[in-house]
Scaffold this active site. Sequence first.
Site, short mmCIF file in Angstrom:
data_model
loop_
_atom_site.label_atom_id
_atom_site.label_comp_id
_atom_site.label_asym_id
_atom_site.label_seq_id
_atom_site.Cartn_x
_atom_site.Cartn_y
_atom_site.Cartn_z
N GLY A 149 0.82 -1.20 0.00
CA GLY A 149 0.00 0.00 0.00
C GLY A 149 0.86 1.25 0.00
O GLY A 149 2.01 1.23 0.42
N CYS A 150 0.28 2.36 -0.47
CA CYS A 150 1.05 3.61 -0.59
C CYS A 150 1.43 4.19 0.76
O CYS A 150 2.59 4.57 0.97
CB CYS A 150 0.26 4.62 -1.42
SG CYS A 150 -1.43 4.90 -0.86
N TYR A 151 0.48 4.26 1.68
CA TYR A 151 0.83 4.75 3.02
C TYR A 151 1.89 3.86 3.65
O TYR A 151 2.83 4.34 4.30
CB TYR A 151 -0.41 4.75 3.92
CG TYR A 151 -1.33 5.93 3.76
CD1 TYR A 151 -0.87 7.24 3.92
CD2 TYR A 151 -2.68 5.75 3.50
CE1 TYR A 151 -1.73 8.33 3.81
CE2 TYR A 151 -3.55 6.82 3.39
CZ TYR A 151 -3.07 8.11 3.54
OH TYR A 151 -3.93 9.18 3.43
N VAL A 152 1.73 2.56 3.47
CA VAL A 152 2.64 1.59 4.09
C VAL A 152 4.08 1.83 3.61
O VAL A 152 5.03 1.80 4.39
CB VAL A 152 2.21 0.15 3.75
CG1 VAL A 152 3.09 -0.86 4.47
CG2 VAL A 152 0.74 -0.06 4.11
#
Length: 346
Positions: A149-152
């Site tokens: 994921g992008c936030y991750v």
Amino acid sequence: MKKIRAGVIGATGYAGLEIVRLLLTHPDVELAAISSVSFEGQRISEVYPQLTGILDDKLCGEAAVAEKSDVVFGSLPHGLSEPIARRCVDAGKLFIDMGADFRLKNEADYQNWYKGEYADKPLHEQAVYSIPELHRGLLKGAKLIANPGCYVTSVCLGLAPAMKAGAIDPETLVIDAKSGATGAGRGLALNTHYTECNEAFAPYKVACHRHTPEIEQVLGELSGAPVTVTFVPHLLPVNRGIVSTMYAKRMPGFDEKKIRSLYESFYQCEPFVRVLPEGSVANLKNVKFSNLCHISLHSDPRTGRLIVVSTLDNMVKGAAGQAIQNMNLALGLEETAGLAIVPPAF
């Protein structure tokens, strides 16, 4: 050298389109087929006119993409990738899932956060989860890759050196992250309508965002023990970019100088991660359209807290660029191939 045939399923979503855009300039890849449920039969340049004369291919069905391609990128909502991934793996093709279906190792976490189940459990056991800077050694020969994921990606790249060295107390960790509106995808939603998003700034899914268990999974692997975090995302009134700010108490023996040395050593050979000089602050403006992640380090002497700011383009390093980076490593290509993008100044 014969070019690798790549296909994109879900090519008209924002992440899918970004994969298409980047693959068109990849020196070792040719775009073999693209699909879209919503626009099947239309030319992609009818959906996205900027591709006129560059890519006028018709959007086909998913089966055709799998048949024509050596590598398939699946840019689909969660819950839809399993059968396609199985078909590709059985045919000896590489499948890179841009969605969440293969990211979580613990099925109970997937059931809790995504309200789904693993129908094909042996397939999940084959999946390689990869933020390349942290999982590069697992990629060679992989046939199924879970793209993070992008936030991750922003959070875990920002915290990896400190977590791995035990430089911070995980129980004090607070993650405050902000993303551009493309992170919500192309589908219509009230909070991303122009009049709702413009001139506005607010958190959403406070302490219940689906990237939380994925962040905890990666940070737990780095630290060698389970980690529980407070994670609050915010919606920025911009198209693309993520800024994650992390706060945690420094452990004894880890002063500002030692932590900076730790980060610089950890990332010194990484082509896409930049630890900024002392006094600089990571800014999403400086990474837009690129596969770069910028990290700045700060210290609060009054509280003994380390403050880490990590920024990247959520559509590139947070999604499509990272997927291509994973493909390059899995297939033995130059890791930076197709990703040498210089961010614009404005």
